[in-house]
Design an enzyme around this catalytic site. Structure first.
Site, short mmCIF file in Angstrom:
data_model
loop_
_atom_site.label_atom_id
_atom_site.label_comp_id
_atom_site.label_asym_id
_atom_site.label_seq_id
_atom_site.Cartn_x
_atom_site.Cartn_y
_atom_site.Cartn_z
N CYS A 77 -26.66 2.61 -4.15
CA CYS A 77 -26.00 3.54 -5.04
C CYS A 77 -25.24 2.73 -6.08
CB CYS A 77 -25.04 4.40 -4.22
SG CYS A 77 -23.77 5.22 -5.16
N CYS A 434 -8.87 3.75 -20.06
CA CYS A 434 -9.74 3.52 -18.91
C CYS A 434 -10.72 2.39 -19.21
CB CYS A 434 -10.47 4.79 -18.50
SG CYS A 434 -11.41 5.51 -19.84
#
Ligand code: SAH
Length: 484
Positions: A77, A434
């Site tokens: 993943c 971010c």
């Protein structure tokens, strides 16, 4: 050396994306899943002139920072790039990443002296309040749900993501059982056919309210009543309930997950959650969150992040503040409790609708919200103020802005937006970011034009991943008369 050749390598560094870096015979190798301090056996996958990429085959001697990744599909993943690294080492990695970007891109030499310790989590798993699971079929035709394998659209079956709450897997199971029972087809991206694309699940950690929104390639959802019943009858932990069920129509064959039309099946179209500041006197603010609205994904760290932003804003109750990229007004309403007036701007109309409702819901009257792009709304507002000053014949008629808070998406602020901030000349700018690379770029611009970087604090909003949030404070160094 050619493709598929195997070799041994000492990993000495790590890239911003989390790949291990090692040098051999003047050649630089990037090895995903390898950590600094590891000695590994790797196989070349791609070769360029001076560098190459290799696949990790075996860890021959592990780094001190290495641990067994708790999630069994961590490597397949693409979501958690750092799971095999101890949490302490992850925090050091993130501090270094922020520092390096501020130095390399921003030119802030000596910024170490300003760096305040990263805000880490006590328990860096099960923190995410939002998950979007793609739905598809495997080779045997069985319905699967999980995650896209790193950099592909191949779905890895995984219903219990360790970053999200345990309830997610049971909610997903209800959805896929319902699909099997009523023959609802999963979407097939390659052909653009089928119905069910993604399942979005959001949970208000403080309220216990859960939202389920199905993203479909169609206008209607057959057997929706049966789905509502299945989801509502799901036994959940004490204090939790499925409070909003909806679907989002997305017929475009693109990477964008959500479609912009939402049809409600159950509930008011939103869930509520509340955020509490860390200061003893701060009161909780309640928020309505719609499927399309942005809401920070880590509620524990969010409260710490906003409290830091509030501290950096240095409010006394007299200030007028802009909150650019305000989403559903989370930061704005937090600031409004300590400011005279707060203006918020945000591009998504539903988020602004939520922001206005949220102000009302909390009895906050000194916050005003605008829909639009920050780089358009702010300059327009500035022009209006200038007009006003001209008309009335004295510059003070233009409203003064004391503090500007910005919290842009990864690409950072538009130059037009930064330019207008300089014209408004607030005492302080608080930048919540971010992506420290675009942060550094934008800070360089502001600091070349009269501002000084005075505080920097990274906050780990995304444990197990390479991403890092950061709050900084800028103070006006000189007064430039840009009003004329
Ligand atoms: N401050 C909010 C949201 C931050 S995320 C919070 O903490 O919850 C960034 C927000 O910027 C998103 O809501 C996104 O929709 C919005 N956005 C993206 N581009 C924008 C632009 N050009 N102008 C204004 N808002 C924008």
């Amino acid at each position: 050396m050619k493709k598929n050749d195997q070799f041994e390598l000492d990993i000495t560094d790590i890239s911003d994306e989390g790949a291990g870096i090692g040098k051999k015979a003047g050649f630089v190798w990037f090895v995903k899943d390898a950590l600094p301090g590891d000695r590994v056996r790797a196989a070349a996958t791609k070769l360029k002139k001076n560098y190459g990429f290799a696949r990790l085959l075996e860890v021959l001697s592990p780094s001190e920072d290495r641990r067994e990744a708790p999630c069994p599909v961590a490597r397949q993943c693409g979501g958690c790039q750092l799971q095999a690294m101890s949490y302490e080492a992850q925090l050091r990695f993130k501090e270094r990443k922020v520092l390096n970007n501020l130095k390399r891109i921003g030119g802030f030499e000596g910024v170490e002296a300003l760096l305040e310790p990263i805000i880490g989590m006590e328990d860096p798993f099960r923190y995410r309040n939002k998950a979007q699971f793609p739905v598809g079929r495997d080779r045997d035709g069985r319905i699967i749900a999980g995650f896209y394998a790193g950099r592909t659209h191949h779905i890895v079956e995984c219903r219990d993501c360790l970053l999200g709450p345990e309830e997610n897997q049971r909610i997903l199971q209800q959805v896929t059982d319902w699909m099997e029972a009523y023959g609802i087809p999963a979407y097939d991206e390659t052909q653009g056919k089928g119905l069910m694309r993604h399942v979005l699940i959001r949970k208000g950690y403080r309220s216990g309210q859960i939202m389920v929104c199905l993203v479909i390639n169609g206008e209607k959802l057959p057997h929706s009543q049966e789905l509502v019943e299945a989801l509502r009858s799901l036994p959940l932990p004490e204090g939790e309930a499925v409070a909003s069920i909806s679907y989002s129509i997305n017929r475009a064959n693109t990477n964008v997950i959500m479609g912009d039309r939402i049809v409600d099946l159950f509930g008011p179209g939103y869930i509520e959650d509340s955020i509490r500041g860390l200061e003893a006197e701060s009161r909780a603010v309640t928020f309505r969150i719609s499927p399309l609205s942005f809401y920070q994904v880590n509620p524990v760290q969010m409260e710490r992040l906003y409290s830091t932003a509030l501290e950096y804003a240095g409010l006394t109750g007299k200030e007028t503040v802009w909150d650019l990229y305000c989403g559903i007004g989370t930061i704005s309403l937090f600031l409004a409790q300590k400011a005279k007036k707060v203006y918020g701007v945000e591009i998504i109309p539903q988020a602004i609708q939520n922001a206005r409702e949220n102000a009302e819901l909390n009895g906050i009257q000194n916050a005003e919200f605008y829909v639009g792009k920050a780089e358009e709304v702010l300059p327009r507002w500035y022009e209006e103020q200038q007009e006003k000053a001209k008309k009335e014949g004295f510059p003070e008629a233009a409203e003064r802005i004391d503090v500007i808070v910005v919290d842009p998406p990864r690409k950072g602020c538009d130059e037009k937006c930064l330019e207008t901030i300089l014209k408004l000349q607030p005492e302080r700018v608080v930048y919540v970011s971010c992506d420290s690379a675009t942060l550094a770029r934008d800070l360089k611009y502001l600091c070349a034009n009269g501002y000084k970087l005075t505080r920097v604090r990274p906050c780990d909003m995304f444990p197990e991943t390479v991403h890092c949030e950061c709050v900084v404070r800028l103070e006006r160094r000189i007064w430039l008369d840009r009003r004329t």
